[in-house]
Each structure stands twice: as C-alpha cells, then as structure tokens.
Design an enzyme around this catalytic site. Structure first.
Site, PDB file in Angstrom:
ATOM      1  N   LYS A 179       0.854  -1.185   0.000  1.00 42.95           N
ATOM      2  CA  LYS A 179       0.000   0.000   0.000  1.00 42.95           C
ATOM      3  C   LYS A 179       0.890   1.236   0.000  1.00 42.95           C
ATOM      4  O   LYS A 179       1.821   1.352   0.792  1.00 42.95           O
ATOM      5  CB  LYS A 179      -0.919  -0.008   1.225  1.00 42.95           C
ATOM      6  CG  LYS A 179      -1.997   1.064   1.202  1.00 42.95           C
ATOM      7  CD  LYS A 179      -2.970   0.889   2.359  1.00 42.95           C
ATOM      8  CE  LYS A 179      -4.075   1.940   2.304  1.00 42.95           C
ATOM      9  NZ  LYS A 179      -5.048   1.782   3.397  1.00 42.95           N
ATOM     10  N   GLU A 212     -18.998  -5.788  10.959  1.00 37.53           N
ATOM     11  CA  GLU A 212     -19.886  -5.052  11.853  1.00 37.53           C
ATOM     12  C   GLU A 212     -20.882  -5.965  12.567  1.00 37.53           C
ATOM     13  O   GLU A 212     -21.236  -5.737  13.728  1.00 37.53           O
ATOM     14  CB  GLU A 212     -20.638  -3.970  11.058  1.00 37.53           C
ATOM     15  CG  GLU A 212     -19.755  -2.847  10.535  1.00 37.53           C
ATOM     16  CD  GLU A 212     -19.049  -3.187   9.221  1.00 37.53           C
ATOM     17  OE1 GLU A 212     -18.265  -2.357   8.732  1.00 37.53           O
ATOM     18  OE2 GLU A 212     -19.299  -4.299   8.681  1.00 37.53           O
ATOM     19  N   ARG A 223     -25.147  -2.285   8.378  1.00 41.33           N
ATOM     20  CA  ARG A 223     -24.818  -3.676   8.078  1.00 41.33           C
ATOM     21  C   ARG A 223     -25.063  -4.583   9.286  1.00 41.33           C
ATOM     22  O   ARG A 223     -25.084  -5.803   9.143  1.00 41.33           O
ATOM     23  CB  ARG A 223     -23.359  -3.768   7.637  1.00 41.33           C
ATOM     24  CG  ARG A 223     -23.001  -2.749   6.577  1.00 41.33           C
ATOM     25  CD  ARG A 223     -21.582  -2.886   6.098  1.00 41.33           C
ATOM     26  NE  ARG A 223     -21.448  -4.022   5.195  1.00 41.33           N
ATOM     27  CZ  ARG A 223     -20.333  -4.304   4.527  1.00 41.33           C
ATOM     28  NH1 ARG A 223     -19.263  -3.549   4.672  1.00 41.33           N
ATOM     29  NH2 ARG A 223     -20.287  -5.341   3.723  1.00 41.33           N
TER      30      ARG A 223
END
Length: 644
Positions: A287, A376, A404
């Site tokens: 990244k 979640e 969610r």
C-alpha cells in the site's frame, strides 16, 4: 495549477488505447499513472495509498480483459483511482471528491466501466458472482472479475459469496490484493493464514512445478480436466495445509505472485482468463507503493489531505486560537477516563481504531479495547455476548456501517434488552465520501426498535456526559449516542462528568415568535441562526432535545402550548427521523401548529464539503434563519412595514 500527465498516459482515453501499447511500454504507463495520482492528490486531496498499491493490477486488468464488456468490480473503491484515469476520466480527475465533481468511488451512473457502485467493503465477490451467473443464463462469453483486499476478505459476506461461487459453476476471477492493510493494519487469523501462504517458499516452488507439469499433461479420454484438478489439489495439500482454504470451497487458488510485476501479472491474467470456473489469484502488494513515506506509514497516508509531494509535509490548517477537538477524539480520550474508573468498560470497533480514535484505548488498555476486523455484524453480537457477562461495552461503528449490523442490534441486543452502548461516529452528512458514507438513516431505523435509547450531543461536554450516563449501572437498555464527523465547538472540552436524565432535553433560550427544536450538533447552527435573527427583531426559542427516544414530552407540551410555529432541525433523513417524532407527538396530543422539518432530504445527497452539503440541504445557519423568516413572513412584514 495545471497537472500534465506523462507522454503515454496523456494518450490513453480508454482501455482500447491502452491495448495498443506493447508489453514493454506498460512499465512506463505504470510509472506515469502512479506519478499522476501523486501529483493530483497532493494538490486536490483524496485517498492515496490504496490506489498506488494497485497501479500495476489496474493496468494489467484493463490490458488483458475486454472492459467494459468484461465486468470488473472493485471492492470498497479506495483503490480505483488508476481505474478511473484509464477509463476516460483523466482530464476530470482533479474534480475527484469535489462538489459536483467525480465520485471518490466507482459509481454506475458515472461510467460504463464502473459496473457496481461501492463504498462499503466486501461486496465485490457477491456482485461479480451475480454478473457471472447472469452471463451464463444469457449465453454470453463475458468474464467477471472481483478485486478484493485482504482486509475486506475478513468480512463474513466475502466468505458467503465464495461458498456459493464454489458450487455455482460461474466463470469468475477473484483477485485477492494482499497488503496486510485496510485503513489500519489487518487483524485476525486470516491475516496469519495469508502470511503463511506468502512465506511458504517450499510450497510456492513446488506449486509452480506442479503447474508446469500439469500444463504438459494431455487432457483426454484417460486423463480428464477433473482428474488434473484433483491431482493438483492433492499434491498441494501434501505440501501445505494453507493451500486448502479456498480450494476446499471449490475455488482454484493461484499465487501468491508479485502484484508490482506488470509482466507477470499480464501473463498470469491471460492464462486465467482462458480458464473456466471460479478462480482466485493471490497477489502481494505494498500500500502506497512508489511514494516512500506512504509505504512506511500506510495508515497516515490512507487519506492524508493536501501535502507537498517533494518533502512529504502534510498541510494542516493554521489557527490563531485554540480549536475544538474532533468528536472522535473526545470519544477516544473520554472512554479511557471512564474505563480507568469502571473496570467493566470495554471498547469494540470493526477495523476503525484510527477513525473512531479507539486506538488510544487499544494502546493503553490492549486487553479491553478490540479491533475485530471488517465485520460489523460480529462486532454487534460480540458486544452483546460481553454484555451478558456484565461488561459495559462501547461498540463504536460509523453510522453508515451500522446499517450492516441492523439485524444483530434488533435480534441480539434490543430483544434481549442488553445495555450495549452503540457509538455512531460520522452520523449525518460526512462530506467528500458521499452517499455511501453519509450517516443519514440511523435515527429512523433505530427509533422503530423497542428498548432503545437514542441520543445525540450538541457539543463535546454533552458527548462526555452521555457516555458517562450510558455506562452507569442504572442504565439497562441499549444506548445509542450519535455524533458527527469533524470538530466540535468547545476548545476547553475536558469538563467534569454529569449524569444526564434519560429522555430529558434542555431549553437553551426562551423566545416569543417561534420555537426551534434541534437534535445533536445542528443545534449549533440554530444558535448561530438565532443570533442573526435577533438583529432583525425576530426572537425564537431554542430547545436542545438531546433524546429522540424516549423524547422529552414535558418539553414538547411546553413548546406546543406556547408556540404555533415550530421548526425542527436534525442531521439525519427527514423521513421518519426526529422531526417525524415531533409530529407524531403533536398529533397524539391534538396540538395545532405549523411545523417545518429541516434535515437531510428524501433523496441521495452527493459528495462535497460539509459546508456545501449543509447549505444544499438547507439546515445550515443561513437555511435555519431563512426557514424561520418564511414561517413568520406576515409577522415580519408587520414589524418592519413602517420602517419600509
């Protein structure tokens, strides 16, 4: 400031242009694309490290696949800047995440190359599988590709999709972009599993030999493709148990390979494009690749804001006076204060320790503050399980992501009446991330659930007091505290804790012409509007309601007894929200008044700065003042008719 793309990139207006280049030129395209993103984001802002990590993958996918006929689905979308630039949006890329400009995420209405709108994690495999099944039914030869990060792969939805893909006989490829990061470092057993695959040199070498051997074996009457597949899986299993997770689900696993080797990526993708059935390619990337500071501090450079690309200095706002903190930081420091006094307090977050500022507690009390990964649903039910054992859990989930976990809140928390404290960060409009991230709906979808307490602080002191109240033993209900993204209003915010009576609001000021009822941070917009209105001879009252459930009926009786003009203000959808609760009360008690509701309108609000979006939706200070003038226009005319 005009930013000029490189010589090759400047001629690429679609993937067809990219395909005209030689394989040798792809290295230069990758260098130019990476530099162009650095140049634009440093000046105009946006997400940064994620796209730099998949430059080679973006180029290779559009070079090998026939997009947009072949369906390419990006998970989350933080990493799709290169994809956007290669698909005709290069010259408009400077408008990315700006008001009326390009979306920061793939968006179906923006481009035919954006096959699926994203913003929340772990949806790509399900979507791509749906596209692949549809292609089968229609007899089409189109391919489907899902690009998903190792962080997003931790969510249950990704495994549900793979479980189905393995038996669906659909022609799709999952590209697992493994960089050990989401926004913060990844956590959990899957991270360790992928690390084992990546570092198993014996397995990797032997696997490559198997591929070469099987590729030379004739597939015919006595040696079928199925036999070859079983032989491959069996030999892999003897070498490394790590190879079995994806293949046990019926998905052929390939990799890991270097995700920054454009030549290897192109060759591998060409081979996999010809191979039918569900497949997974595991690539290893960095990244922030190509920008040294972003590689070294990947969390900081996920979305750094504006910066000097040469020195790496991130530009910060300069203030002459002390500024109020962000609400998230008030939460982060306050939970530590409370936890030091109450040993039953724990903090839970699904992969947002930095964004929620739970990272402070994780550093100081690592056993009592947990990042559970991008899941979640698990975070909510884990909190419920802890609550059954007497723990006081602050479960911090962004409002948009809490959608969610709705079923878990209903079934596992509210029905059992467990006192889990749900801290909804980024409630209301969030700005440049746009409609996938706006926390618009939590008030209505929680207000309809029995046993729920729903609150919102107007300032930092109120946030601290609500957190203090929620963790007291006297509270035995699920307790929602919603607060916005960004700064509060109190530079001196470390105030003494005071218990708040649940369901009780407060009168900020009395008035005579109308009443403004606010819920949460927009009460500060109302205060500013009242200052402006008083210079015009208009004197509204102001009530900070604090709670939408239970709502303060005593205050509402006072309001509807004294005022026939009532304005409600909230940072949530006007459908079924705080204003609706006020109307329900008025109807139930047969009051007659003109009520106007200000908040997020019943439409999708696109991206822009918070100031721009609050103005567009009409509940900034100017919008509140204008609404009061409109409600009182006959009275205002009488007051000022003589002065003319």
């Amino acid at each position: 400031m005009e930013i000029t793309p490189g010589a090759l990139l400047s001629k690429i207006n679609s993937p067809d242009d990219l395909k005209q280049l030689s394989r040798e030129q792809l290295h230069q395209v990758c260098d130019e694309l990476r530099q162009y993103i650095i140049d634009v984001v440093s000046v105009h802002g946006g997400h940064f490290g994620a796209s730099l990590g998949v430059i080679e993958l973006s180029v290779a996918l559009h070079y090998v696949y026939n997009t947009p006929y072949d369906q390419l689905v990006w998970d989350v979308g933080h990493q799709a800047y290169g994809h956007k630039i290669l698909t005709g949006r290069r010259d408009n890329f400077s408008t990315n995440r700006k008001y009326k400009g390009l979306s920061g995420f793939p968006k179906r209405s923006e481009s035919e190359y954006d096959t699926f709108g994203v913003g929340h994690s772990s949806t790509s495999i399900s979507a791509a599988l749906g596209m692949a099944i549809a292609a089968n039914l229609k007899g089409e030869e189109r391919k489907s590709v899902a690009v998903i990060g190792d962080g997003a792969m931790t969510a249950g939805m990704a495994f549900e999709a793979m479980n189905h893909a393995g038996v669906a006989d659909a022609d799709m490829l999952v590209v697992l972009n493994d960089n050990c990061m989401s926004i913060d470092p990844n956590v959990g057993a899957l991270k360790e599993y992928l690390t084992d695959i990546t570092t198993s040199h014996t397995y990797n070498k032997f696997r490559d030999d198997i591929w070469k051997m099987l590729g030379k074996l004739p597939v015919g009457k006595h040696f079928t493709r199925d036999m070859a597949s079983k032989m491959e899986a069996g030999i892999k299993g003897m070498i490394s148990k790590s190879s079995n997770l994806f293949e046990s689900l019926g998905i052929r696993y390939f990799g890991p390979i270097d995700g920054h080797n454009i030549t290897k990526l192109v060759d591998t993708l060409k081979d996999l494009r010809k191979m039918p059935g569900p497949k997974l390619l595991h690539i290893v990337t960095v990244k922030g690749k190509g920008y040294d500071l972003a590689e070294k501090d990947q969390t900081k450079w996920h979305a750094p804001g504006l910066f000097d690309k040469v020195t790496g200095e991130i530009y910060k706002k300069k203030y002459e006076t002390a500024q109020p903190p962000k609400y998230q930081d008030v939460f982060g420091y306050t939970i530590i204060e409370l936890a030091e006094k109450n040993e039953k307090i724990m903090g839970i977050t699904p992969a947002m320790p930095s964004g929620s500022s739970l990272k402070f507690m994780m550093e100081k009390m690592p056993k009592r503050a947990l990042d559970v990964g991008i899941c979640e649903q698990h975070a909510a039910t884990l909190s419920a399980g802890l609550a059954t054992q007497g723990m006081r859990v602050f479960c911090n989930i962004y409002s948009s992501f809490m959608q969610r976990a709705f079923d878990q809140v209903v079934h596992d928390i509210a029905i059992q009446k467990l006192p889990v404290i749900l801290c909804l960060d980024r409630a209301g409009l969030v700005g440049e991330d746009g409609p996938t991230h706006h926390g618009a709906y939590d008030i209505p979808y929680f207000r309809c659930i029995p046993n729920m307490i729903i609150s919102a602080p107007m300032n930092e002191q109120e946030l601290r007091n609500l957190m203090y109240t929620a963790q007291l033993d006297s509270n035995q209900c699920p307790f929602v505290i919603r607060y916005p993204r960004g700064e509060g209003v109190m530079p001196e915010w470390r105030t003494a804790f005071q218990e708040v009576t649940v369901g009780k609001g407060r009168k900020i000021k009395d008035g005579k012409d109308a009443a403004i009822l606010s819920f949460g941070h927009p009460g500060n917009f109302a205060t500013a509007a009242i200052r402006e209105l008083r210079t015009e001879g208009i004197d509204p009252a102001h009530y900070d309601m604090r709670f939408v459930k239970p709502i303060d009926e005593a205050l509402l009786h006072e309001v509807f007894t004294k005022y026939d003009k009532v304005l409600t203000v909230e940072d949530g959808t006007i459908v079924g929200g705080f204003g609706s609760a006020v109307l329900e009360f008025m109807n139930a008690h047969n009051y007659k008044a003109e009520v106007k509701i200000l908040g997020i309108p019943d439409r999708l609000v696109e991206h822009g700065t918070l100031k721009e979006l609050h103005k567009e939706c009409g509940y900034d200070a100017a919008g509140i003042a204008s609404a009061i003038r409109e409600m009182l226009k006959e009275k205002v005319y009488t007051n000022f008719s003589i002065a003319g």
